[in-house]
Design a protein around this motif. Structure first.
Motif, PDB file in Angstrom:
ATOM      1  N   GLY A 144      14.815 -64.556  14.421  1.00 57.69           N
ATOM      2  CA  GLY A 144      14.033 -63.334  14.532  1.00 57.69           C
ATOM      3  C   GLY A 144      13.933 -62.602  13.197  1.00 57.69           C
ATOM      4  O   GLY A 144      12.921 -61.968  12.903  1.00 57.69           O
ATOM      5  N   THR A 145      14.971 -62.708  12.410  1.00 53.89           N
ATOM      6  CA  THR A 145      14.963 -62.043  11.106  1.00 53.89           C
ATOM      7  C   THR A 145      13.844 -62.592  10.236  1.00 53.89           C
ATOM      8  O   THR A 145      13.040 -61.831   9.668  1.00 53.89           O
ATOM      9  CB  THR A 145      16.331 -62.234  10.422  1.00 53.89           C
ATOM     10  N   ALA A 146      13.778 -63.913  10.145  1.00 51.60           N
ATOM     11  CA  ALA A 146      12.713 -64.550   9.358  1.00 51.60           C
ATOM     12  C   ALA A 146      11.357 -64.303  10.007  1.00 51.60           C
ATOM     13  O   ALA A 146      10.347 -64.141   9.303  1.00 51.60           O
ATOM     14  CB  ALA A 146      12.987 -66.043   9.237  1.00 51.60           C
ATOM     15  N   VAL A 256       5.442 -57.059  17.929  1.00 51.04           N
ATOM     16  CA  VAL A 256       6.406 -56.909  19.017  1.00 51.04           C
ATOM     17  C   VAL A 256       7.585 -57.847  18.753  1.00 51.04           C
ATOM     18  O   VAL A 256       7.423 -59.063  18.665  1.00 51.04           O
ATOM     19  CB  VAL A 256       5.773 -57.197  20.391  1.00 51.04           C
ATOM     20  N   ASP A 257       8.747 -57.240  18.613  1.00 52.49           N
ATOM     21  CA  ASP A 257       9.976 -58.003  18.413  1.00 52.49           C
ATOM     22  C   ASP A 257      10.611 -58.230  19.784  1.00 52.49           C
ATOM     23  O   ASP A 257      11.228 -57.336  20.356  1.00 52.49           O
ATOM     24  CB  ASP A 257      10.916 -57.217  17.493  1.00 52.49           C
ATOM     25  N   ALA A 258      10.404 -59.449  20.288  1.00 58.36           N
ATOM     26  CA  ALA A 258      10.963 -59.819  21.588  1.00 58.36           C
ATOM     27  C   ALA A 258      11.964 -60.954  21.384  1.00 58.36           C
ATOM     28  O   ALA A 258      12.058 -61.878  22.195  1.00 58.36           O
ATOM     29  CB  ALA A 258       9.851 -60.230  22.546  1.00 58.36           C
ATOM     30  N   VAL A 285       9.796 -64.369  19.507  1.00 59.18           N
ATOM     31  CA  VAL A 285      10.714 -64.688  20.619  1.00 59.18           C
ATOM     32  C   VAL A 285      11.701 -65.734  20.096  1.00 59.18           C
ATOM     33  O   VAL A 285      11.285 -66.711  19.481  1.00 59.18           O
ATOM     34  CB  VAL A 285       9.959 -65.293  21.832  1.00 59.18           C
ATOM     35  N   ASP A 286      12.990 -65.512  20.342  1.00 65.24           N
ATOM     36  CA  ASP A 286      14.009 -66.475  19.881  1.00 65.24           C
ATOM     37  C   ASP A 286      14.433 -67.406  21.019  1.00 65.24           C
ATOM     38  O   ASP A 286      15.275 -67.036  21.843  1.00 65.24           O
ATOM     39  CB  ASP A 286      15.283 -65.725  19.446  1.00 65.24           C
ATOM     40  N   PRO A 287      13.918 -68.612  21.073  1.00 65.25           N
ATOM     41  CA  PRO A 287      14.417 -69.541  22.099  1.00 65.25           C
ATOM     42  C   PRO A 287      15.907 -69.862  21.957  1.00 65.25           C
ATOM     43  O   PRO A 287      16.538 -70.274  22.922  1.00 65.25           O
ATOM     44  CB  PRO A 287      13.549 -70.788  21.893  1.00 65.25           C
ATOM     45  N   HIS A 288      16.483 -69.652  20.763  1.00 63.46           N
ATOM     46  CA  HIS A 288      17.925 -69.918  20.647  1.00 63.46           C
ATOM     47  C   HIS A 288      18.765 -68.811  21.279  1.00 63.46           C
ATOM     48  O   HIS A 288      19.984 -68.922  21.332  1.00 63.46           O
ATOM     49  CB  HIS A 288      18.352 -70.195  19.193  1.00 63.46           C
ATOM     50  N   LYS A 289      18.118 -67.773  21.765  1.00 67.34           N
ATOM     51  CA  LYS A 289      18.875 -66.751  22.474  1.00 67.34           C
ATOM     52  C   LYS A 289      18.853 -67.020  23.979  1.00 67.34           C
ATOM     53  O   LYS A 289      19.816 -67.477  24.540  1.00 67.34           O
ATOM     54  CB  LYS A 289      18.333 -65.366  22.148  1.00 67.34           C
ATOM     55  N   TRP A 290      17.720 -66.792  24.619  1.00 71.25           N
ATOM     56  CA  TRP A 290      17.714 -66.762  26.086  1.00 71.25           C
ATOM     57  C   TRP A 290      16.735 -67.795  26.652  1.00 71.25           C
ATOM     58  O   TRP A 290      16.397 -67.741  27.809  1.00 71.25           O
ATOM     59  CB  TRP A 290      17.352 -65.334  26.521  1.00 71.25           C
TER      60      TRP A 290
HETATM   61  C1  LIG Z   1      18.631 -61.102  17.551  1.00 69.22           C
HETATM   62  C2  LIG Z   1      17.500 -60.219  17.256  1.00 69.22           C
HETATM   63  C3  LIG Z   1      16.819 -60.321  16.043  1.00 69.22           C
HETATM   64  C4  LIG Z   1      17.274 -61.222  14.936  1.00 69.22           C
HETATM   65  O1  LIG Z   1      17.145 -62.551  15.285  1.00 69.22           O
HETATM   66  P1  LIG Z   1      17.957 -63.687  14.498  1.00 69.22           P
HETATM   67  O2  LIG Z   1      17.520 -64.895  15.226  1.00 69.22           O
HETATM   68  O3  LIG Z   1      19.413 -63.361  14.683  1.00 69.22           O
HETATM   69  O4  LIG Z   1      17.544 -63.642  13.084  1.00 69.22           O
HETATM   70  C5  LIG Z   1      15.712 -59.530  15.849  1.00 69.22           C
HETATM   71  N1  LIG Z   1      15.324 -58.665  16.792  1.00 69.22           N
HETATM   72  C6  LIG Z   1      15.955 -58.538  17.974  1.00 69.22           C
HETATM   73  C7  LIG Z   1      15.438 -57.557  18.983  1.00 69.22           C
HETATM   74  C8  LIG Z   1      17.084 -59.300  18.238  1.00 69.22           C
HETATM   75  O5  LIG Z   1      17.733 -59.133  19.399  1.00 69.22           O
END
Ligand SMILES: *Cc1c(COP(=O)(O)O)cnc(C)c1O
Length: 451
Positions: A144-146, A256-258, A285-290
């Motif tokens: 998400g950072t990148a 939108v940061d999801a 959206v980060d698939p490595h999260k959820w």
């Molecule tokens: C985790 C998160 C990020 C950062 O994502 P990384 O994959 O850790 O770089 C950005 N925004 C939100 C809302 C997050 O929860």
């Protein structure tokens, strides 16, 4: 001279040891929680491993297995509930081995057409969940950072190219609840952040965004608004519809940061809370999260990918061969060489189908609700908000920051669970972030019992 690039008998033996390790690790349920050791302890246990002659693969693997791996917390453990955990499916984790073995170049269509084709289908699934138009597209990148940085760079490139009179300063509007990476992106880009206030439900709203844009210091122009769909601490979804309206009206880019919450677009029970997300100019959206993909995997989508391409395409004589038909993922982010890191997600989606994803996300949400109700009913505890998604934030009444800290350390040392304290409204608090369908409410109860 050792021939490092040949497959001989000893390579074969090592290969099976590595595969056995990987398979065992994927099958462990639960894996040991494990935990960090100090550098001094690791010096004692491992010491210097880079030598002129090499240790041999068997020895190096043994050091990894016996000392290095157990010095890393198992982030996919069902009671790893800190930060945002991970929960790769077996299919996704195993396919990552294939991606690693295949030297796939995920930066260009010329080199990676098949991989990029498959990744783009996974991106399309996400775009459809969000309601983005058919021409939307993007790229999988590290996190998400990148993703936030690349999206905001595209937004600024766009506004600069359509604005005649450049302001003294460019600015992003964001709430204090937005992720720390938004401030980091602003720093890298040398733009300002105008902090907008959240309402009494902790949501960023359209009116707060409008006020922030109007009250920008003279000489400063707002080029983007960052709304969060699932804040990292609490899972709050900003008022996306109203924010989107204000952005359209003011001609400001909506990002939108999801990263965490986007997975819940797949969950019918909360889908309405995301209404307005379809207005996003860019979405992470980060698939490595959820979404059950292994590290590292973030999806970045643009409503109009042409804008991103104008901002991010690298030009050089040695890259001229890449220009032509086909989707070059490196055109859509601050990246060139790229692991085809969307493939494990694609493989698992193709294997299990999207309904399994909807069910799994829904299941984690219902666990969060169940344990939240129990916390609410427990007079030792204080539930801070009804969980909007799968984060349950609460306090142990009367505890100080150091009591939380000591409790958290004991819990990790015992191998039971990993729950780090956070702070909410300036007061220490705890949160369970549940992303793993393997988590059991019974296990969460046992954690509460230790408070
Ligand atoms: C985790 C998160 C990020 C950062 O994502 P990384 O994959 O850790 O770089 C950005 N925004 C939100 C809302 C997050 O929860």
């Amino acid at each position: 001279m050792t021939d490092m690039h040949s497959y001989d008998e000893s390579t074969d033996e090592l290969a099976w040891q590595i595969f056995r390790y990987a398979l065992n690790r994927v099958r462990l349920d639960p894996p040991p929680l494990d935990g960090p050791r100090s550098a001094a302890e690791l010096d004692d246990a491992v010491g210097s491993t880079i030598t002129a002659e090499g240790l041999g693969g068997v020895r190096a693997l043994q050091l990894f297995t016996d000392e290095l791996a157990p010095s890393c917390i198992s982030t996919d453990h069902q009671r790893y509930l800190s930060f945002v955990p991970t929960a790769p499916t077996e299919a996704a984790a195993l396919f990552d081995v294939v991606v690693g073995a295949s030297s796939l170049y995920g930066g260009s269509w010329l080199e990676g057409a098949g991989a990029v084709y498959a990744e783009n289908q996974a991106l399309r699934w996400l775009a459809d969940l969000a309601g983005l138009p058919p021409e939307a597209g993007g790229v999988f990148l590290s996190g998400g950072t990148a993703g936030n940085l690349s999206a905001l760079v595209a937004a600024r490139h766009h506004v600069r190219s359509v604005t005649e009179h450049q302001p003294r300063r460019w600015a992003i509007v964001a709430a204090s609840s937005s992720h720390s990476s938004v401030v980091a992106a602003a720093e890298v880009m040398d733009v300002d952040i105008i902090e907008a206030t959240v309402d009494d439900q902790r949501k960023l709203t359209g009116s707060a965004v409008a006020a922030a844009i109007e009250n920008a210091p003279s000489g400063t122009s707002v080029f983007a608004v960052v709304a969060t769909a699932g804040t990292t601490n609490l899972g709050i979804i900003d008022a996306l519809e109203g924010i989107g309206e204000v952005c359209s009206r003011s001609g400001v880019w909506l990002h939108v940061d999801a990263a965490y919450g986007g997975a819940a677009l797949a969950a019918p029970s909360v889908r309405d809370d995301f209404i307005g997300i379809e207005r996003a100019d860019s979405l992470v959206v980060d698939p490595h999260k959820w979404l059950f993909a292994p590290y590292d995997c973030a999806a970045l989508l643009y409503r109009n990918p042409e804008i991103a391409r104008a901002a991010h395409t690298q030009h050089a004589a040695y890259l001229d061969a890449l220009v032509g038909d086909g989707w070059n993922p490196s055109d859509y982010a601050h990246v060139l060489t790229r692991r085809a890191r969307g493939l494990p997600l694609w493989f698992s989606l193709a294997t299990h189908g999207t309904e399994a994803y909807c069910d799994a996300v829904e299941h984690t949400i219902s666990m969060a609700q169940e344990i939240a109700a129990e916390i609410d009913a427990d007079e030792r505890l204080e539930l801070i908000v009804d969980p909007p998604l799968s984060i349950v934030a609460f306090r142990r009444k009367g505890w100080t920051a150091s009591e939380y800290g000591e409790w958290s350390q004991r819990l990790l040392d015992s191998g039971q669970a990993f729950v780090t304290p956070t702070s909410i409204d300036g007061e220490p608090a705890l949160r369970f972030c549940i992303v793993s369908p393997r988590t059991r409410v019974e296990g969460l109860r046992l954690i509460l019992d230790t408070l």
